[in-house]
Design an enzyme around this catalytic site. Sequence first.
Site, PDB file in Angstrom:
ATOM      1  N   GLU A 175       0.829  -1.217   0.000  1.00 42.29           N
ATOM      2  CA  GLU A 175       0.000   0.000   0.000  1.00 42.29           C
ATOM      3  C   GLU A 175       0.862   1.266   0.000  1.00 42.29           C
ATOM      4  OE1 GLU A 175      -2.725   0.520   3.311  1.00 42.29           O
ATOM      5  OE2 GLU A 175      -3.547   2.343   2.442  1.00 42.29           O
ATOM      6  N   LYS A 217      -2.447  -1.938  -3.198  1.00 38.96           N
ATOM      7  CA  LYS A 217      -3.518  -1.095  -2.640  1.00 38.96           C
ATOM      8  C   LYS A 217      -3.142   0.374  -2.846  1.00 38.96           C
ATOM      9  CE  LYS A 217      -5.980  -0.131   1.674  1.00 38.96           C
ATOM     10  NZ  LYS A 217      -6.668  -0.736   2.814  1.00 38.96           N
TER      11      LYS A 217
END
Length: 336
Positions: A175, A217
């Site tokens: 992420e 992400k």
Amino acid sequence: MSELNSIALKILSGGKGILAADESTATMTKRLDSVGVSSTPDNRLLFRKTLFTSNQMEDCIGGVILYDETIKQKTLDNITIPDLIKSANSVPGIKVDTGAKVLANSTEEKITEGLDGLRERLKEYYKLGARFTKWRGVYSISKNFPSKLAIETNAHALARYSALVQECNMVPIVEPEVLMDGDHSAQVCFKKTSEVINKCFDELILHKIDLTGVILKPNMILPATNSNEKISSNEIAKLTIKCLKDSVPSEVPGIAFLSGGQAEIEATENLNSINKENNTNFILSYSFGRALQQGALKHWSKNINDVVGTQKIFNHRAKMNTLAAQGKWSKELENK
Ligand code: 13P
């Protein structure tokens, strides 16, 4: 198909997405304070358990990201939280970074910590039932930021984290969150996010990560919170897809967007437009925190024992996002 690839596909196939319920105790305390509920371990569990036992979990939520406190908690009838999630045919995951700290020599930027002792912690989380993990690097946009230093150090940490996670047979969520704060345009967000994601994959490849067992992400490509720019959801979708097509290797099976401070319906609408535009082989789904929980939390705070009412709101949001992850959502469905 590798074991890691099949875990990633189980989490994201068929419009399923991820519930990010991994707020640290400090963040969860802020969220609960904002709705006037006291932040005790029991209250944090009560809210989360209310979501995890909702009936749309089974059809919509392929994975749940937990925080260290929650993965070790049990229900009153002695069921562990990972078992509760598995009973809804969803995969338990765990946040393993220990937070973003000031980056030395670029004091306005952050570096995410948590690599020391990570191998041992991962083994413990695996035993507790986790099959995927999350690590969030955070970047801000300004004239000079994110700096080369922030981009390179965070990419290096994400790659070292991913290698340890795959060694332990779990899927790493990578992420790199480029924040919406500021007044920059969507074009600037596009340029900086592309730079950040490209560097992450350079490092993941250097560290010999199996890209078929990774979930990315990222943020969507949006104008900043204080920007005057107005752009349509279709334009957001086009920019987001172009950014991902240009910077993500095709082996990556799935991409699950964070909501990043967008309002609930705004995040759903953008996810839907992205899927309508999707001309890639990537699964493009969601890994929302606030955009899945906000309405439910507000309702719950008025009566923390109203399980049915709270679940109704969560079920609806989960359903809307799962439709959006297939490009099948429309505004009218929000009022049904
Ligand atoms: P938001 O969807 O609220 O941005 O949270 C996602 C997340 O997990 C941030 O790390």
